[in-house]
Scaffold this motif. Structure first.
Motif, PDB file in Angstrom:
ATOM      1  N   GLY A  86      -8.211  41.764 -13.285  1.00 47.63           N
ATOM      2  CA  GLY A  86      -8.468  40.948 -14.467  1.00 47.63           C
ATOM      3  C   GLY A  86      -8.608  40.870 -15.862  1.00 47.63           C
ATOM      4  N   ILE A  87      -8.161  42.083 -16.348  1.00 51.18           N
ATOM      5  CA  ILE A  87      -8.065  42.706 -17.863  1.00 51.18           C
ATOM      6  C   ILE A  87      -6.907  41.824 -18.412  1.00 51.18           C
ATOM      7  CG2 ILE A  87      -8.352  44.387 -19.178  1.00 51.18           C
ATOM      8  CD1 ILE A  87      -9.323  46.274 -17.083  1.00 51.18           C
ATOM      9  N   ASP A  88      -7.338  41.252 -19.510  1.00 54.60           N
ATOM     10  CA  ASP A  88      -6.324  40.716 -20.275  1.00 54.60           C
ATOM     11  C   ASP A  88      -5.933  41.810 -21.393  1.00 54.60           C
ATOM     12  OD1 ASP A  88      -4.608  39.288 -21.976  1.00 54.60           O
ATOM     13  OD2 ASP A  88      -6.104  37.690 -22.346  1.00 54.60           O
ATOM     14  N   LEU A  89      -5.018  42.659 -20.987  1.00 56.56           N
ATOM     15  CA  LEU A  89      -4.665  44.079 -21.715  1.00 56.56           C
ATOM     16  C   LEU A  89      -3.978  43.609 -23.252  1.00 56.56           C
ATOM     17  CD1 LEU A  89      -4.869  46.974 -21.548  1.00 56.56           C
ATOM     18  CD2 LEU A  89      -2.534  46.794 -20.687  1.00 56.56           C
ATOM     19  N   ALA A  90      -3.402  42.472 -22.950  1.00 56.64           N
ATOM     20  CA  ALA A  90      -2.690  41.828 -24.361  1.00 56.64           C
ATOM     21  C   ALA A  90      -3.781  41.697 -25.520  1.00 56.64           C
ATOM     22  CB  ALA A  90      -1.857  40.605 -24.374  1.00 56.64           C
ATOM     23  N   ARG A  91      -4.882  41.198 -24.902  1.00 54.09           N
ATOM     24  CA  ARG A  91      -5.919  40.924 -25.907  1.00 54.09           C
ATOM     25  C   ARG A  91      -6.674  42.092 -26.446  1.00 54.09           C
ATOM     26  NH1 ARG A  91      -9.823  36.315 -24.333  1.00 54.09           N
ATOM     27  NH2 ARG A  91     -10.600  36.610 -26.285  1.00 54.09           N
ATOM     28  N   VAL A  92      -6.448  43.324 -25.460  1.00 56.66           N
ATOM     29  CA  VAL A  92      -7.110  44.655 -25.763  1.00 56.66           C
ATOM     30  C   VAL A  92      -6.172  44.946 -27.101  1.00 56.66           C
ATOM     31  CG1 VAL A  92      -7.621  46.963 -25.417  1.00 56.66           C
ATOM     32  CG2 VAL A  92      -8.312  44.777 -23.866  1.00 56.66           C
ATOM     33  N   MET A  93      -4.766  44.985 -26.715  1.00 58.83           N
ATOM     34  CA  MET A  93      -3.778  45.582 -27.668  1.00 58.83           C
ATOM     35  C   MET A  93      -3.875  44.848 -29.057  1.00 58.83           C
ATOM     36  SD  MET A  93      -2.346  47.988 -26.450  1.00 58.83           S
ATOM     37  CE  MET A  93      -2.621  48.682 -24.737  1.00 58.83           C
ATOM     38  N   GLU A  94      -4.108  43.794 -29.075  1.00 59.90           N
ATOM     39  CA  GLU A  94      -4.201  42.804 -30.343  1.00 59.90           C
ATOM     40  C   GLU A  94      -5.314  43.300 -31.009  1.00 59.90           C
ATOM     41  OE1 GLU A  94      -3.875  40.082 -33.217  1.00 59.90           O
ATOM     42  OE2 GLU A  94      -2.470  40.854 -31.827  1.00 59.90           O
ATOM     43  N   ALA A  95      -6.602  43.454 -30.135  1.00 57.59           N
ATOM     44  CA  ALA A  95      -7.898  43.994 -30.939  1.00 57.59           C
ATOM     45  C   ALA A  95      -7.823  45.335 -31.614  1.00 57.59           C
ATOM     46  CB  ALA A  95      -9.070  44.158 -29.842  1.00 57.59           C
ATOM     47  N   ILE A  96      -6.892  46.206 -31.060  1.00 60.32           N
ATOM     48  CA  ILE A  96      -6.625  47.477 -31.767  1.00 60.32           C
ATOM     49  C   ILE A  96      -5.833  47.235 -32.875  1.00 60.32           C
ATOM     50  CG2 ILE A  96      -5.125  49.668 -31.135  1.00 60.32           C
ATOM     51  CD1 ILE A  96      -6.097  49.427 -28.121  1.00 60.32           C
ATOM     52  N   ARG A  97      -4.462  46.266 -32.762  1.00 57.99           N
ATOM     53  CA  ARG A  97      -3.778  45.843 -33.988  1.00 57.99           C
ATOM     54  C   ARG A  97      -4.945  45.543 -34.947  1.00 57.99           C
ATOM     55  NH1 ARG A  97       0.263  43.866 -30.358  1.00 57.99           N
ATOM     56  NH2 ARG A  97      -0.780  41.909 -30.236  1.00 57.99           N
ATOM     57  N   LEU A  98      -5.862  44.745 -34.810  1.00 61.80           N
ATOM     58  CA  LEU A  98      -6.791  44.240 -35.569  1.00 61.80           C
ATOM     59  C   LEU A  98      -7.432  45.180 -36.430  1.00 61.80           C
ATOM     60  CD1 LEU A  98      -7.771  40.771 -33.968  1.00 61.80           C
ATOM     61  CD2 LEU A  98      -6.381  40.993 -36.202  1.00 61.80           C
ATOM     62  N   LEU A  99      -7.924  46.026 -35.691  1.00 64.86           N
ATOM     63  CA  LEU A  99      -8.932  47.154 -36.085  1.00 64.86           C
ATOM     64  C   LEU A  99      -8.068  48.065 -37.158  1.00 64.86           C
ATOM     65  CD1 LEU A  99     -10.805  47.846 -32.980  1.00 64.86           C
ATOM     66  CD2 LEU A  99     -11.818  46.963 -34.896  1.00 64.86           C
ATOM     67  N   THR A 100      -6.828  48.297 -36.787  1.00 70.34           N
ATOM     68  CA  THR A 100      -5.858  49.185 -37.533  1.00 70.34           C
ATOM     69  C   THR A 100      -5.526  48.630 -38.870  1.00 70.34           C
ATOM     70  OG1 THR A 100      -4.916  50.052 -35.424  1.00 70.34           O
ATOM     71  CG2 THR A 100      -3.661  50.489 -37.653  1.00 70.34           C
ATOM     72  N   LEU A 101      -5.354  47.059 -38.802  1.00 68.60           N
ATOM     73  CA  LEU A 101      -5.058  46.396 -40.047  1.00 68.60           C
ATOM     74  C   LEU A 101      -6.342  46.460 -40.796  1.00 68.60           C
ATOM     75  CD1 LEU A 101      -2.855  43.478 -38.491  1.00 68.60           C
ATOM     76  CD2 LEU A 101      -2.181  45.314 -40.061  1.00 68.60           C
ATOM     77  N   ARG A 102      -7.458  46.257 -40.232  1.00 69.95           N
ATOM     78  CA  ARG A 102      -8.655  46.340 -41.232  1.00 69.95           C
ATOM     79  C   ARG A 102      -8.974  47.615 -41.940  1.00 69.95           C
ATOM     80  NH1 ARG A 102     -13.107  43.258 -36.918  1.00 69.95           N
ATOM     81  NH2 ARG A 102     -11.894  41.112 -37.298  1.00 69.95           N
ATOM     82  N   LYS A 103      -8.161  48.516 -41.510  1.00 72.07           N
ATOM     83  CA  LYS A 103      -8.359  49.821 -42.231  1.00 72.07           C
ATOM     84  C   LYS A 103      -7.208  49.804 -43.214  1.00 72.07           C
ATOM     85  CE  LYS A 103      -8.751  52.541 -38.050  1.00 72.07           C
ATOM     86  NZ  LYS A 103      -8.257  53.751 -37.332  1.00 72.07           N
ATOM     87  N   ASN A 104      -6.530  48.537 -43.354  1.00 71.18           N
ATOM     88  CA  ASN A 104      -5.469  48.578 -44.476  1.00 71.18           C
ATOM     89  C   ASN A 104      -4.329  49.596 -44.386  1.00 71.18           C
ATOM     90  OD1 ASN A 104      -4.434  46.875 -46.373  1.00 71.18           O
ATOM     91  ND2 ASN A 104      -5.423  48.022 -48.016  1.00 71.18           N
ATOM     92  N   GLU A 105      -3.857  49.830 -43.087  1.00 71.14           N
ATOM     93  CA  GLU A 105      -2.760  50.787 -42.804  1.00 71.14           C
ATOM     94  C   GLU A 105      -1.861  49.945 -42.042  1.00 71.14           C
ATOM     95  OE1 GLU A 105      -4.158  53.871 -40.288  1.00 71.14           O
ATOM     96  OE2 GLU A 105      -5.632  54.295 -41.479  1.00 71.14           O
ATOM     97  N   ASN A 106      -0.586  49.656 -42.858  1.00 73.48           N
ATOM     98  CA  ASN A 106       0.608  48.958 -42.305  1.00 73.48           C
ATOM     99  C   ASN A 106       1.308  49.856 -41.647  1.00 73.48           C
ATOM    100  OD1 ASN A 106       0.174  46.742 -43.500  1.00 73.48           O
ATOM    101  ND2 ASN A 106       1.452  47.227 -45.405  1.00 73.48           N
ATOM    102  N   MET A 107       1.659  49.532 -40.247  1.00 75.45           N
ATOM    103  CA  MET A 107       2.733  50.361 -39.417  1.00 75.45           C
ATOM    104  C   MET A 107       3.877  50.202 -39.872  1.00 75.45           C
ATOM    105  SD  MET A 107       0.513  52.273 -37.882  1.00 75.45           S
ATOM    106  CE  MET A 107       1.370  53.187 -36.621  1.00 75.45           C
ATOM    107  N   VAL A 108       4.305  48.956 -40.346  1.00 76.55           N
ATOM    108  CA  VAL A 108       5.444  48.401 -40.621  1.00 76.55           C
ATOM    109  C   VAL A 108       5.446  47.907 -41.877  1.00 76.55           C
ATOM    110  CG1 VAL A 108       7.622  47.131 -40.049  1.00 76.55           C
ATOM    111  CG2 VAL A 108       5.985  48.076 -38.172  1.00 76.55           C
ATOM    112  N   GLU A 109       6.427  48.019 -42.904  1.00 77.77           N
ATOM    113  CA  GLU A 109       6.738  47.619 -44.034  1.00 77.77           C
ATOM    114  C   GLU A 109       7.721  46.700 -44.165  1.00 77.77           C
ATOM    115  OE1 GLU A 109       5.369  46.345 -47.228  1.00 77.77           O
ATOM    116  OE2 GLU A 109       4.137  48.005 -46.820  1.00 77.77           O
ATOM    117  N   VAL A 110       7.406  45.460 -44.009  1.00 81.87           N
ATOM    118  CA  VAL A 110       8.345  44.427 -43.708  1.00 81.87           C
ATOM    119  C   VAL A 110       9.442  44.415 -44.890  1.00 81.87           C
ATOM    120  CG1 VAL A 110       8.677  41.712 -43.243  1.00 81.87           C
ATOM    121  CG2 VAL A 110       6.851  43.225 -42.205  1.00 81.87           C
TER     122      VAL A 110
END
Length: 132
Positions: A86-110
């Motif tokens: 019953g783990i909402d893995l999509a929410r875990v992935m979103e949390a990991i994205r948020l933590l990365t973004l908080r480091k101000n590291e863009n993985m994609v330059e739109v």
């Protein structure tokens, strides 16, 4: 890719942040692989979701950040529906994205992507890449 695990490599603060942001107990995951088997994006991932979960459980922040799995996740919740724990893995992935973004590291330059590519990208990818 071998990963060295020691008291110095385990970042408990990282584990706590993922739990807080996602609202999920990542320790419930026992790496059965159902998430990766059900995921429509797994063929595009450099590390299966169960591997990312295990690295997260061990607090291996750098190893988790080095994978592109969280950026490949389409947040379709297929993993959640199929997870026997019953783990909402999509929410875990979103949390990991948020933590990365908080480091101000863009993985994609739109701004550097062609218009045709931007037109075909999922909205969550554009939002995540533009959050800085």
């Amino acid at each position: 890719m071998p990963i060295a695990i020691s008291d110095k490599s385990i970042k408990r603060e990282f584990i706590d942040k993922i739990a807080h942001l996602s609202g999920q107990d990542i320790y419930k995951c026992f790496q059965c692989g159902t998430c990766g088997g059900a995921c429509p994006m797994s063929g595009e991932m450099d590390a299966m979701p169960r591997r990312v979960m295990r690295m997260a459980q061990l607090g291996l922040e750098e190893a988790v950040s080095d994978t592109r799995t969280c950026w490949t996740c389409a947040s379709c919740h297929t993993c959640t529906v199929n997870c026997p724990r019953g783990i909402d893995l999509a929410r875990v992935m979103e949390a990991i994205r948020l933590l990365t973004l908080r480091k101000n590291e863009n993985m994609v330059e739109v701004s550097g992507l062609p218009a045709e590519t931007i037109k075909d990208l999922p909205q969550i990818a554009l939002s995540a890449a533009s959050a800085n």
